[in-house]
Enzyme design. Structure first.
Site, PDB file in Angstrom:
ATOM      1  N   TYR A   1     -36.376  42.990  46.780  1.00  0.00           N
ATOM      2  CA  TYR A   1     -37.728  42.960  46.232  1.00  0.00           C
ATOM      3  C   TYR A   1     -38.746  43.506  47.219  1.00  0.00           C
ATOM      4  CZ  TYR A   1     -35.750  40.131  42.538  1.00  0.00           C
ATOM      5  OH  TYR A   1     -34.995  39.699  41.492  1.00  0.00           O
TER       6      TYR A   1
ATOM      7  N   LYS B   1     -22.239  37.167  48.438  1.00  0.00           N
ATOM      8  CA  LYS B   1     -21.359  38.221  47.915  1.00  0.00           C
ATOM      9  C   LYS B   1     -20.815  38.992  49.123  1.00  0.00           C
ATOM     10  CE  LYS B   1     -19.706  40.778  44.499  1.00  0.00           C
ATOM     11  NZ  LYS B   1     -18.786  40.308  43.444  1.00  0.00           N
TER      12      LYS B   1
ATOM     13  N   ASP C   1     -21.030  35.733  41.613  1.00  0.00           N
ATOM     14  CA  ASP C   1     -20.530  35.923  40.242  1.00  0.00           C
ATOM     15  C   ASP C   1     -19.761  34.689  39.773  1.00  0.00           C
ATOM     16  OD1 ASP C   1     -18.675  36.627  42.195  1.00  0.00           O
ATOM     17  OD2 ASP C   1     -17.939  38.418  41.164  1.00  0.00           O
TER      18      ASP C   1
ATOM     19  N   ASP D   1     -33.127  34.877  41.717  1.00  0.00           N
ATOM     20  CA  ASP D   1     -33.891  35.249  40.519  1.00  0.00           C
ATOM     21  C   ASP D   1     -32.988  35.122  39.288  1.00  0.00           C
ATOM     22  OD1 ASP D   1     -35.943  36.193  38.925  1.00  0.00           O
ATOM     23  OD2 ASP D   1     -35.560  38.310  39.368  1.00  0.00           O
TER      24      ASP D   1
ATOM     25  N   ASP E   1     -32.743  31.854  36.345  1.00  0.00           N
ATOM     26  CA  ASP E   1     -32.918  32.028  34.889  1.00  0.00           C
ATOM     27  C   ASP E   1     -31.711  31.479  34.141  1.00  0.00           C
ATOM     28  OD1 ASP E   1     -35.333  33.447  35.351  1.00  0.00           O
ATOM     29  OD2 ASP E   1     -34.975  34.646  33.553  1.00  0.00           O
TER      30      ASP E   1
HETATM   31  C1  IPM Z   1     -39.511  35.055  38.889  1.00  0.00           C
HETATM   32  C2  IPM Z   1     -39.934  36.306  38.177  1.00  0.00           C
HETATM   33  C3  IPM Z   1     -40.458  37.275  39.203  1.00  0.00           C
HETATM   34  C4  IPM Z   1     -39.327  37.622  40.152  1.00  0.00           C
HETATM   35  C5  IPM Z   1     -41.072  38.543  38.662  1.00  0.00           C
HETATM   36  C6  IPM Z   1     -42.049  38.276  37.577  1.00  0.00           C
HETATM   37  C7  IPM Z   1     -41.690  39.366  39.781  1.00  0.00           C
HETATM   38  O1  IPM Z   1     -38.903  36.828  37.435  1.00  0.00           O
HETATM   39  O2  IPM Z   1     -40.370  34.422  39.535  1.00  0.00           O
HETATM   40  O3  IPM Z   1     -38.336  34.694  38.817  1.00  0.00           O
HETATM   41  O4  IPM Z   1     -38.535  38.501  39.856  1.00  0.00           O
HETATM   42  O5  IPM Z   1     -39.254  36.996  41.194  1.00  0.00           O
HETATM   43 MN    MN Z   2     -37.143  35.603  37.444  1.00  0.00          MN
END
Ligand code: IPM
Ligand code: MN
Length: 369
Positions: free
Chosen positions: A147, A197, A229, A253, A257
């Site tokens: 990032y 990884k 993974d 990240d 999710d």
């Molecule tokens: C998160 C989001 C952010 C990230 C984006 C919106 C920049 O997905 O906080 O997980 O990728 O870190």
């Molecule tokens: Mn995210």
């Protein structure tokens, strides 16, 4: 003596202002019922700030955040089509979120993946897989890796487009976030899953080398190494094996999710982004433009982010616990919002504001008992 705190309020885009409006009610109740004086300082941030001020993270917002004791940030960003009206470098992610993280070096991102036993109906996993609910603390490195590495795109000598995107870490960056992982493991079950990884990535080889050095400082913590993974599969098949997990930025990240997925919604994921001097708090999810303006988004992740702030920035453990209990009690009473239960036509479906009312009633009762 009254403790006074300044909180920067970055409501953000789409559902951001709707869920923020509920979250800030916690501060009003605390000002009323405790010897505390929270001063809220709203500021423009995200796509809406770009349209009103020409920048996603305007200078006045930076100054206000600099002067605040902590920052509460709502989700930002617009739909894919709407985002195209904004230059790439000013879009909310690159123009606001990443610069916010960089400004305060918020290297340790705490993302609890939590579902109490009484809330397992939200999860898509079978009750037999999560008999005790889900209770994982995912720690994501937040200011390094892909990032923030050097980026470059162009056209090569054969006229073909190329891109370079670099995954960069120094040993110090790795060490500081690993220490946070170990410290949290010490506070919990003394078990740390190291997600990596190293069979492919040199960055993970260095990460694991540093981990072995840091591990010596925490002899009471058991370390379990798991490839990223494989960790994705394990999170679905048996989340109960995890307690604290630590990983680099992009792995975190993605797996966080997935954490929202096993809870049943990203709307159940608050988070804390901790830097050496400043912390900011935000839901782990996006701004959900598809449901904006409908008063149906559940404010749990935003209110939960306030609870995390109370505990982690201000040491208000009892007050934070009350916020969690109040939200849990609302779910236990059977109330829910349409974003969490899209197929329910039940009378227990409430709006964003009604969910806020129900939480604040319970919170007020807890604070005045
Ligand atoms: C998160 C989001 C952010 C990230 C984006 C919106 C920049 O997905 O906080 O997980 O990728 O870190
Ligand atoms: Mn995210």
């Amino acid at each position: 003596m009254t403790n006074a705190y300044k909180i920067a309020i970055l409501a953000g885009d789409a559902i951001g202002p709707e869920i923020m409006a509920q979250a800030v009610r916690v501060f009003s109740l605390l000002n009323q019922h405790r010897d505390l004086a929270f001063e809220l300082l709203p500021a423009p941030f995200g796509a809406s700030a770009y349209f009103s001020h020409g920048h996603a993270f305007p200078d006045e917002t930076k100054a206000l955040c600099d002067s605040a004791d902590a920052i509460l940030k709502g989700p930002v960003g617009l739909s894919y089509e709407e985002s195209k009206k904004i230059p790439v470098e000013e879009q909310a992610e690159r123009g606001a979120i990443l610069p916010l993280r960089a400004r305060y070096e918020t290297f340790a991102n705490f993302r609890p993946i939590y579902l109490s036993k009484d809330m397992i109906q939200f999860s898509p996993l079978k009750a037999s897989v999560i008999p005790d609910g889900i209770d994982i603390l995912l720690i994501r490195e937040l200011v390094g890796g892909l990032y923030f590495g050097k980026k470059d795109r162009g056209v090569n000598s054969e006229g073909r487009r190329y891109v370079h995107e670099t995954l960069e870490y120094t040993e110090d960056q790795i060490r500081q976030v690993l220490r946070v992982g170990f410290q949290q493991a010490q506070k919990r079950k003394h078990r740390l899953h190291n997600i990596h990884k190293s069979n492919v990535l040199m960055s993970s080889v260095l990460w694991n080398e540093v981990l072995e050095e840091v591990q010596v400082e925490f002899p009471d913590v058991e370390v379990i190494h798991l490839l990223v993974d494989a960790a994705a599969t394990a999170l679905c098949l048996n989340p109960g094996q995890f307690d604290v997990m630590v990983m680099e930025n992009m792995f975190g990240d993605i797996l966080s999710d997935q954490g929202g997925g096993i809870l049943g919604s990203l709307g159940l994921m608050p988070s804390a982004c901790m830097g050496p001097e400043k912390a900011y708090y935000e839901p782990s999810h996006g701004s959900a433009p598809d449901i904006a303006g409908k008063n149906i988004a559940n404010p749990y992740s935003m209110i939960g982010s306030v609870a995390m702030m109370l505990e982690m920035s201000f040491g208000l453990e009892q007050e934070a616990a009350h916020v969690w209990s109040a939200m849990k009690a609302v779910f236990e009473a059977g109330y829910t919002t349409a974003d969490l239960n899209p197929n329910t036509e039940d009378s227990s479906l409430v709006s964003t504001t009604e969910f806020g009312d129900l939480v604040m009633d319970r919170l007020e009762a807890l604070l005045t008992n």
